[in-house]
Scaffold this active site. Structure first.
Site, PDB file in Angstrom:
ATOM      1  N   GLU A   1      -4.722   7.189  -5.583  1.00  0.00           N
ATOM      2  CA  GLU A   1      -4.934   6.351  -6.759  1.00  0.00           C
ATOM      3  C   GLU A   1      -6.310   6.639  -7.355  1.00  0.00           C
ATOM      4  OE1 GLU A   1      -4.332   2.270  -5.646  1.00  0.00           O
ATOM      5  OE2 GLU A   1      -2.258   2.604  -5.021  1.00  0.00           O
TER       6      GLU A   1
ATOM      7  N   HIS B   1      -1.162  -0.173  -9.838  1.00  0.00           N
ATOM      8  CA  HIS B   1      -1.817  -1.036  -8.849  1.00  0.00           C
ATOM      9  C   HIS B   1      -2.464  -2.247  -9.525  1.00  0.00           C
ATOM     10  CE1 HIS B   1      -3.758  -1.093  -4.590  1.00  0.00           C
ATOM     11  NE2 HIS B   1      -3.355  -2.287  -4.978  1.00  0.00           N
TER      12      HIS B   1
ATOM     13  N   ARG C   1       0.854  -1.182   0.000  1.00  0.00           N
ATOM     14  CA  ARG C   1       0.000   0.000   0.000  1.00  0.00           C
ATOM     15  C   ARG C   1       0.893   1.236   0.000  1.00  0.00           C
ATOM     16  NH1 ARG C   1      -2.951  -3.371  -1.203  1.00  0.00           N
ATOM     17  NH2 ARG C   1      -5.088  -3.803  -0.501  1.00  0.00           N
TER      18      ARG C   1
END
Length: 318
Positions: A262, A281, A233
């Site tokens: 994000e 991601h 993360r």
């Protein structure tokens, strides 16, 4: 039943499961991320079921309050830090999770490590532009891999490091020597791991305690020839401190799949940071992972409609 599927970036949600199993349900995928709360609420107000892909769209107490018709919120995966479970409970919203693909993130981790230490993106760009080799790769055999967080993913990453002939060190705040020994990993202190590792890979659960776990002090302990990889993360690594280290040449490079914000904003300084490999991601984004996510989402919705919810994360009505 009206079902919204959020953040279907690749437009594959409908093809990844048999949604026709939900009799008379109206299923609507949203392909673009909706960041603004007012816009999100306006789009989602007609739906009584929402399927969220991981933490792409947060469901805060405010957003849940503004969706009074919401009855079921399904998140892919069995944990989602961006959903306020207490607020969902208070609003009478049931929250359910799904299974996933345990191997996906370790695979991407090693894709990033290898791309970083062998300069794959740089050499790819060069050869497409008509050039030829200019970089010197960093060999892994005999080097030291430092694994921050030795859970399921960390242990899988460590196993590959051992297969490459690396010495593997591990650290977490509550690392059991028995767990480390079983994984073939040497448990060390945090400072030692950062000071001696050639590649450091982060596999830590994000919490208030772990936010900023890797900051200027830890980066300052790293060798100038060492690399940092984060597929966990974003907030676990201090972005400003990392940018400073990269621009100063204090570390050899970084590979990132996760970020504080994000999707990563278009003008974010990480997009032009030196000696970096960046992915959006995609650690969990695989064909089999999506089939598990969306297949279980259909099961969750069907079970809820039948009055027998499964894989319940919240404490709403059952």
């Amino acid at each position: 039943m009206r079902i919204a599927i959020l953040d279907d970036y690749q437009r594959v949600a409908l093809a990844s499961a048999d949604w026709t199993a939900l009799d008379a349900a109206e299923v609507t995928p949203f392909h673009a991320h909706i960041a603004d709360t007012a816009d999100l609420v306006a789009e989602l107000r007609p739906f009584d079921v929402i399927v969220a892909m991981r933490e792409r769209t947060p469901f805060t107490a405010e957003r849940i309050r503004l969706l009074p018709g919401l009855r079921l919120l399904v998140t892919t995966g069995m944990a989602n830090a961006s959903i306020d479970l207490a607020a969902a409970d208070a609003a009478g919203v049931t929250v359910c999770g799904t299974r996933g693909s345990a191997g996906a993130t370790p695979e991407l981790t090693w894709a990033l490590i290898l791309a970083l230490v062998r300069h794959v993106p740089e050499e790819d760009r060069r050869i497409r532009a008509g050039g030829w080799q200019q970089t010197v790769g960093f060999g892994l055999r005999g080097r030291t891999l430092g694994v921050v967080g030795l859970g399921t993913i960390g242990r899988r990453v460590a196993a590959v490091g051992l297969a490459f002939g690396m010495e593997v060190l591990g650290w977490s705040q509550n690392l059991s020597p028995a767990v480390a020994a079983e994984a073939g990993v040497s448990p060390v202190g945090k400072d030692e791991l950062f000071a001696v590792s050639d590649v450091i890979t982060v596999h830590y659960k994000l919490s208030e305690r772990s936010a900023g776990l890797i900051g200027a002090r830890e980066l300052g302990l790293m060798k100038p020839t060492a690399f940092l990889v984060n597929t966990s993360r974003g907030p676990i690594v201090d972005e400003d401190a990392l940018l400073a280290s990269l621009h100063a040449g204090a570390i050899a490079g970084a590979a990132l799949d996760v970020y504080d914000e994000e999707p990563l904003p278009g003008g974010h300084p990480l997009r032009v940071a030196p000696r970096t490999v960046l992915t959006p991601h995609v650690g969990y984004v695989t064909d089999d992972g999506y089939r598990a996510f969306y297949g279980d989402a259909v099961e969750d919705i069907a079970a809820f409609a039948a009055g027998r919810p499964v894989r319940v994360l919240g404490t709403g009505p059952r």
